[in-house]
Scaffold this motif. Structure first.
Motif, short mmCIF file in Angstrom:
data_model
loop_
_atom_site.label_atom_id
_atom_site.label_comp_id
_atom_site.label_asym_id
_atom_site.label_seq_id
_atom_site.Cartn_x
_atom_site.Cartn_y
_atom_site.Cartn_z
N ALA A 21 48.15 35.64 8.04
CA ALA A 21 48.64 34.92 9.31
C ALA A 21 47.65 35.44 10.41
O ALA A 21 47.90 34.73 11.63
CB ALA A 21 50.19 35.35 9.50
N ASN A 22 46.53 35.97 10.34
CA ASN A 22 45.61 36.52 11.37
C ASN A 22 44.98 35.34 11.72
O ASN A 22 44.14 35.38 12.87
CB ASN A 22 44.85 37.58 10.90
CG ASN A 22 44.02 37.62 9.59
OD1 ASN A 22 44.77 37.41 8.68
ND2 ASN A 22 42.92 37.55 9.80
N LYS A 23 44.60 34.22 10.73
CA LYS A 23 43.80 33.29 11.45
C LYS A 23 44.13 32.00 10.43
O LYS A 23 45.12 32.16 9.43
CB LYS A 23 42.36 33.46 10.76
CG LYS A 23 42.01 33.76 9.44
CD LYS A 23 40.50 34.20 9.27
CE LYS A 23 40.01 34.01 7.86
NZ LYS A 23 38.78 34.56 7.39
N GLY A 168 37.81 30.12 -10.99
CA GLY A 168 38.93 31.09 -10.46
C GLY A 168 40.01 30.68 -9.36
O GLY A 168 40.96 30.95 -9.67
N TYR A 169 39.57 29.89 -8.48
CA TYR A 169 40.45 29.10 -7.50
C TYR A 169 41.33 28.34 -8.20
O TYR A 169 42.75 28.33 -7.96
CB TYR A 169 39.47 28.62 -6.47
CG TYR A 169 40.38 27.94 -5.31
CD1 TYR A 169 40.92 28.80 -4.37
CD2 TYR A 169 40.79 26.75 -5.03
CE1 TYR A 169 41.72 28.53 -3.21
CE2 TYR A 169 41.56 26.43 -3.93
CZ TYR A 169 42.07 27.38 -3.10
OH TYR A 169 42.90 26.98 -2.04
N THR A 170 40.85 27.40 -9.00
CA THR A 170 41.96 26.43 -9.71
C THR A 170 42.92 27.00 -10.52
O THR A 170 44.13 26.64 -10.57
CB THR A 170 40.97 25.31 -10.57
OG1 THR A 170 40.16 26.04 -11.49
CG2 THR A 170 39.98 24.63 -9.76
N ARG A 203 40.13 22.14 8.19
CA ARG A 203 38.79 22.91 8.73
C ARG A 203 39.53 24.28 8.95
O ARG A 203 40.31 24.67 10.08
CB ARG A 203 38.79 22.18 10.17
CG ARG A 203 38.01 20.97 9.84
CD ARG A 203 37.14 20.42 11.08
NE ARG A 203 38.25 20.06 12.06
CZ ARG A 203 38.89 18.89 12.04
NH1 ARG A 203 38.65 18.09 11.05
NH2 ARG A 203 39.63 18.64 13.21
N THR A 204 39.09 25.25 8.18
CA THR A 204 39.30 26.84 8.33
C THR A 204 37.92 27.69 7.72
O THR A 204 37.12 26.78 7.30
CB THR A 204 40.66 27.34 7.57
OG1 THR A 204 40.16 26.94 6.11
CG2 THR A 204 41.89 26.51 7.85
N ASP A 205 38.21 28.77 7.92
CA ASP A 205 36.90 29.32 7.25
C ASP A 205 36.93 29.11 5.85
O ASP A 205 35.76 29.02 5.26
CB ASP A 205 37.05 30.77 7.40
CG ASP A 205 36.79 31.37 8.73
OD1 ASP A 205 36.37 30.63 9.64
OD2 ASP A 205 37.39 32.59 9.28
P1 NAP Z 1 41.16 31.15 5.67
O1 NAP Z 1 40.92 30.95 6.92
O2 NAP Z 1 40.21 31.95 4.63
O3 NAP Z 1 42.40 32.37 5.68
C1 NAP Z 1 42.83 33.12 4.40
C2 NAP Z 1 43.63 33.97 4.92
O4 NAP Z 1 44.29 34.73 3.69
C3 NAP Z 1 43.08 35.37 5.80
O5 NAP Z 1 44.03 35.60 6.90
C4 NAP Z 1 42.85 36.28 4.87
O6 NAP Z 1 42.67 37.60 5.53
C5 NAP Z 1 44.12 36.22 4.06
N1 NAP Z 1 43.78 37.09 2.78
C6 NAP Z 1 43.07 37.07 1.88
N2 NAP Z 1 43.16 37.95 0.94
C7 NAP Z 1 44.25 38.74 1.49
C8 NAP Z 1 44.89 39.65 0.80
N3 NAP Z 1 44.72 40.40 -0.23
N4 NAP Z 1 46.12 40.28 1.49
C9 NAP Z 1 46.51 39.68 2.54
N5 NAP Z 1 45.72 38.63 3.30
C10 NAP Z 1 44.58 38.14 2.63
O7 NAP Z 1 41.98 30.14 4.65
P2 NAP Z 1 43.00 29.08 5.01
O8 NAP Z 1 42.31 27.66 4.74
O9 NAP Z 1 43.73 29.28 6.17
O10 NAP Z 1 43.79 29.36 3.66
C11 NAP Z 1 45.04 29.68 3.73
C12 NAP Z 1 45.87 29.17 2.30
O11 NAP Z 1 45.75 27.69 2.02
C13 NAP Z 1 44.97 29.91 1.02
O12 NAP Z 1 46.29 30.22 0.21
C14 NAP Z 1 44.10 28.60 0.66
O13 NAP Z 1 44.06 28.82 -0.60
C15 NAP Z 1 45.07 27.52 0.83
N6 NAP Z 1 44.39 26.24 0.80
C16 NAP Z 1 43.59 25.98 2.03
C17 NAP Z 1 42.99 24.78 2.03
C18 NAP Z 1 41.96 24.39 3.10
O14 NAP Z 1 41.43 23.35 2.91
N7 NAP Z 1 41.78 25.25 4.14
C19 NAP Z 1 43.28 23.69 0.97
C20 NAP Z 1 44.15 23.98 0.06
C21 NAP Z 1 44.87 25.28 -0.02
P3 NAP Z 1 41.29 38.11 6.18
O15 NAP Z 1 41.07 37.32 7.37
O16 NAP Z 1 41.59 39.39 6.03
O17 NAP Z 1 39.94 37.86 5.07
#
Ligand code: NAP
Length: 246
Positions: A21-23, A168-170, A203-205
Motif C-alpha cells: 500500500a505504499n504506492k 512467472g507473472y502469468t 499507470r504505475t511503476d
Molecule cells: P507497483 O506500483 O509496482 O506496486 C507493487 C506493490 O507491491 C509495491 O507497494 C511493492 O512494494 C509491493 N510488494 C512487492 N513485493 C512485496 C512483498 N513481498 N511484500 C509486500 N509488498 C510487496 O504495482 P501496481 O501496478 O500498483 O500493482 C499492484 C497489484 O496490481 C499487483 O499485484 C499487480 O500484479 C496487480 N496488477 C497491476 C496491473 C497494472 O497494470 N499496473 C495490472 C494487473 C494487475 P515496494 O514498493 O517495496 O516494492
C-alpha cells in the motif's frame, strides 16, 4: 442477517488491511476505502514507506495506520495478525494487492519463478489464512486477491497476453485465481467472500507510463469487491463489474 449482526455492523467502523500500500494501486485502494469511512491499515515491506503513506492519508483526514508487512516473511504475517487482533479485534477487508512482475525479457529462471510464487501466491495465501479468524469475526469479511487478466488461462491461450505472456507473472496470477476459487469454496456457509480482481492496465511503476488507466480507475474493481453487499458473489473474477473468464 440477524438483529445482532445489524447492530454489530452499525456499531463498528470497518477495518481494512491493504498489502503493497505504499504506492501504486495499493495506495489508491487505501485512499478510496478510507474515503468511504473505513479504517485502513497500509501494509508495506519497508516500514518507512508504510509510515509515509499512512501519514499522507492521515493528512487527507483519513483514519490510516501503517504496518510493516513483507508478505513473503512468516514473522511479518504473524505480527500483522497480532497487530490487527490487539488493535481492532476484527478484520472486515483484506486486499492482497502486493505483487511483483520479475519476468523482464521473458527468459524466466526457475529461481525467479519461485520468487514470483512467493510474493504473488504463497504470501497472499499465508496472510489470508492468518487473518481468517479475524475475517470470520466480521459481520461480512471480504478478501480481494489482486490478480490480472494475465492470470486467465482462457485469455492467454487465446493470444490476448501479447508481450506480457511470460511464465512467472502469468502462472503466479493463475495460481492466485485458483486460491480464490478454493478459499471461496472452503468458506461457503460463512460470511467471508473471496474474489479476484483485474484492475485493468494501469499507470504505475509496474504498469508503465503507456497504460491507459490512471490509479483512480484501476483501484475501482478492488474497492468494489472489498465493499460487496451480503448478496454479492464469492469465487468470482471481475473487472469493473464484468466477470472475466478463468
Ligand atoms: P507497483 O506500483 O509496482 O506496486 C507493487 C506493490 O507491491 C509495491 O507497494 C511493492 O512494494 C509491493 N510488494 C512487492 N513485493 C512485496 C512483498 N513481498 N511484500 C509486500 N509488498 C510487496 O504495482 P501496481 O501496478 O500498483 O500493482 C499492484 C497489484 O496490481 C499487483 O499485484 C499487480 O500484479 C496487480 N496488477 C497491476 C496491473 C497494472 O497494470 N499496473 C495490472 C494487473 C494487475 P515496494 O514498493 O517495496 O516494492
Amino acid at each position: 442477517m440477524s438483529l445482532f449482526d445489524i447492530m454489530i455492523g452499525m456499531a463498528q467502523k470497518k477495518v481494512a488491511l491493504i498489502t503493497g500500500a505504499n504506492k501504486g494501486l495499493g495506495f489508491e485502494i487505501s485512499r478510496q476505502l478510507g474515503a468511504k469511512g473505513i479504517t485502513v491499515i497500509l501494509g508495506a515491506r519497508d516500514e518507512t514507506k508504510a509510515n509515509a503513506a499512512a501519514q499522507k492519508l492521515q493528512s487527507e483526514g483519513l483514519d490510516a495506520h501503517a504496518l510493516k508487512l513483507d508478505v513473503t516473511k512468516a514473522d511479518d504475517i504473524a505480527n500483522a495478525a497480532e497487530f490487527v487482533k490487539q488493535k481492532f479485534g476484527v478484520l472486515d477487508i483484506l486486499v492482497n494487492n502486493a505483487g511483483v512482475n520479475l519476468d523482464g525479457n521473458g527468459d524466466v529462471s526457475a529461481d525467479s519463478l519461485r520468487q514470483s510464487f512467493e510474493a504473488n501466491v504463497i504470501g497472499p495465501y499465508a496472510l489470508t489464512k492468518a487473518m481468517l479468524p479475524l475475517l470470520k469475526a466480521s459481520p461480512g469479511g471480504r478478501v480481494v486477491n489482486q490478480s490480472s487478466m494475465l492470470g486467465s488461462l482462457t485469455l492467454i491461450s487465446n493470444g490476448q497476453g501479447g508481450n506480457w505472456t511470460t511464465a512467472g507473472y502469468t502462472s503466479s496470477k493463475a495460481a492466485l485465481n485458483m486460491i480464490t476459487v478454493v478459499l471461496a469454496h472452503e468458506l461457503k456457509g460463512t460470511r467471508v467472500k473471496v474474489n479476484s480482481a483485474h484492475p485493468g492496465w494501469v499507470r504505475t511503476d509496474m504498469g508503465g507510463a503507456n497504460a491507459p488507466l490512471d490509479v483512480a480507475e484501476g483501484a475501482k474493481t478492488a474497492v468494489g469487491l472489498a465493499t460487496l453487499p451480503d448478496d454479492g458473489p464469492s469465487g468470482s473474477f471481475m473487472h469493473l463489474g464484468k466477470t472475466l473468464p478463468w
